[in-house]
Design an enzyme around this catalytic site. Structure first.
Site, mmCIF file in Angstrom:
data_model
loop_
_atom_site.group_PDB
_atom_site.id
_atom_site.type_symbol
_atom_site.label_atom_id
_atom_site.label_comp_id
_atom_site.label_asym_id
_atom_site.label_seq_id
_atom_site.Cartn_x
_atom_site.Cartn_y
_atom_site.Cartn_z
ATOM 1 N N VAL A 1 0.858 -1.194 0.000
ATOM 2 C CA VAL A 1 0.000 0.000 0.000
ATOM 3 C C VAL A 1 0.889 1.238 0.000
ATOM 4 C CG1 VAL A 1 -1.748 1.315 1.258
ATOM 5 C CG2 VAL A 1 -1.835 -1.182 1.261
ATOM 6 N N LYS B 1 -5.809 -1.686 -2.493
ATOM 7 C CA LYS B 1 -5.079 -1.012 -1.414
ATOM 8 C C LYS B 1 -6.041 -0.502 -0.331
ATOM 9 C CE LYS B 1 -1.305 0.149 -4.555
ATOM 10 N NZ LYS B 1 -0.839 1.118 -5.551
ATOM 11 N N GLU C 1 1.455 -0.676 -14.074
ATOM 12 C CA GLU C 1 1.570 -2.118 -14.250
ATOM 13 C C GLU C 1 1.706 -2.382 -15.755
ATOM 14 O OE1 GLU C 1 1.641 -3.833 -11.485
ATOM 15 O OE2 GLU C 1 0.903 -2.261 -10.179
HETATM 16 N N1 HSE Z 1 0.893 0.561 -10.435
HETATM 17 C C1 HSE Z 1 0.964 0.946 -9.065
HETATM 18 C C2 HSE Z 1 0.760 2.451 -8.971
HETATM 19 C C3 HSE Z 1 2.297 0.545 -8.518
HETATM 20 O O1 HSE Z 1 0.807 3.109 -10.015
HETATM 21 O O2 HSE Z 1 0.542 2.977 -7.890
HETATM 22 C C4 HSE Z 1 2.397 0.671 -7.026
HETATM 23 O O3 HSE Z 1 1.465 -0.136 -6.381
#
Ligand code: HSE
Length: 396
Positions: free
Chosen positions: A126, A199, A184
């Site tokens: 988180v 989260k 991602e």
């Molecule tokens: N893809 C996620 C973000 C990475 O952009 O926050 C971190 O959890």
């Protein structure tokens, strides 16, 4: 102390780098040298700085009795869930950055860790590098927490910042976020609010002590935010941010949701920009606590994973335990707040339905209404004959 890293991507690579770069200080804090003896990799990487440590089978790692701690940095449920569960059952402590895994299976994995007297920690799951889960579980342990609100996704915050402050298109800003390693590989989970939903699940679990499942979190993404919405929000004195929110709604109920939300420019959350994340926690003893910092990226995330490794090596502990309870999560449509709405209707007809609303116009003649306090259910029922263009909650 020998450890293994599962995953040689952005986060796994970052953990390896931090462990090497800060070897001395880490050894002092852990009480011993930490040596990475295996790195699990999906495909050969001859360019890897420690190519001799690369393994292509998890069996090589789980069957090594010298490995005491496993850092899972692969992401996703399959095969991470299987590997983490088997590691714990084999007597190895686990730390992970995998929010999907923790949101879906955290309760079960904490339970196994507790029974096995091992660590299962997930600070990096988180808000990346921001210390937030330990502060909730330890430093704020004396509080009844009433709400937790956060900018929990670096990619969407980066994209919105570029759109709001620099007038960039959604696609250009997304490509930049991917190039910088925040997003991602498949950005759908970022853009659609699913990552932030996982989260806020974890935060709600730890803040309120009972299980919130990802399927119970209503999530809206940033894909429908238009330049007109951004401009009208600005005229009203607000910025649009993707927020995850969870709060108590009764003595034994909470609600949790993710939605693009209007935040007043005087609220410190509104100026948390770029890949920065922020989490605001309200406790009955402490009042309001705001934690901000880098929410994504290789080294900030590795900072949190490596701290968990140090804790696990020192004989740390699991982070929390939360029982589930049917009917615990209530519908966010019942919550009262103000809304900014745009609709395909004459202003006069909307004003007849919402006489208390404030009206704002854009330079090009579009308009929006800022409603008085109401619930989304009530608002949608009053506007049932009207075609809505957009509807945003306002955070006060
Ligand atoms: N893809 C996620 C973000 C990475 O952009 O926050 C971190 O959890």
């Amino acid at each position: 102390m020998k450890i293994a890293i599962l995953g040689a991507g952005v986060v796994g690579g970052g953990v390896f780098e931090v462990l090497n770069k800060n070897r001395g200080v880490i050894a002092k804090r852990a009480g011993c040298e930490i040596e990475v003896s295996h790195i699990l990799c999906r495909r050969p990487r001859p360019e890897h700085p420690a190519a001799d440590l690369l393994r292509y089978s998890f069996e090589d790692i789980i069957n090594d009795p010298e490995v005491s701690v496993i850092a899972e940095c692969m992401g996703g449920i399959t095969p991470a869930y299987d590997y983490v569960k088997r590691s714990l059952l084999a007597g190895k402590s686990v730390v992970t950055s995998n929010k999907e895994l923790v949101a879906e299976h955290g309760r079960e994995l904490c339970d196994i860790a507790e029974k096995m007297n091992l660590s299962f920690m997930f600070e990096a799951a988180v808000a990346g590098g921001i210390p937030v889960l330990r502060p909730i579980c330890r430093c704020l342990a004396a509080n009844e927490i009433s709400s937790v609100v956060g900018i929990l996704n670096g990619t969407t915050n980066y994209i919105l910042t570029e759109m709001i402050r620099h007038g960039k298109s959604f696609n250009d800003a997304l490509s930049e976020a991917q190039a910088k390693g925040f997003a991602e590989a498949d950005p759908t989970a970022d853009v659609m609010g699913i990552d932030a939903g996982r989260k806020i699940c974890i935060l709600a679990d730890l803040c309120f002590g009972k299980e919130v499942k990802p399927k119970d979190v209503r999530t809206l993404g940033i894909d429908k935010i238009s330049k007109v919405d951004i401009e009208l929000a600005r005229e009203l004195g607000y910025r649009i941010k993707l927020l995850g929110q969870a709060m108590r709604t009764g003595p034994n109920s909470v609600t949790a949701f993710v939605a693009p939300t209007l935040i007043s420019r005087s609220n410190p959350l509104s100026s948390v920009d770029g890949v920065q994340n922020a989490v605001r926690i309200k406790g009955d003893a402490v009042g309001e606590v705001l934690l901000t910092g880098p929410g994504a990226g290789a080294l900030p995330t590795a900072s949190a994973v490596t701290a968990d490794i140090i804790d696990a090596v020192r004989g740390g502990t699991y982070m929390g335990y939360w029982p589930s309870e049917p009917g615990y999560v209530t519908d966010p449509e019942e919550l009262s707040c103000r809304f900014m709405i745009r609709a395909e209707a004459e202003l006069s007809s909307l004003q007849a339905i919402l006489p208390d609303a404030t009206v704002v116009h854009s330079r090009s003649g579009d308009f929006a209404l800022l409603t008085a306090y109401t619930s989304e259910k009530e608002l949608r029922s009053r506007l049932s004959e009207i075609s809505l263009i957009s509807i945003y909650r306002v955070l006060d």
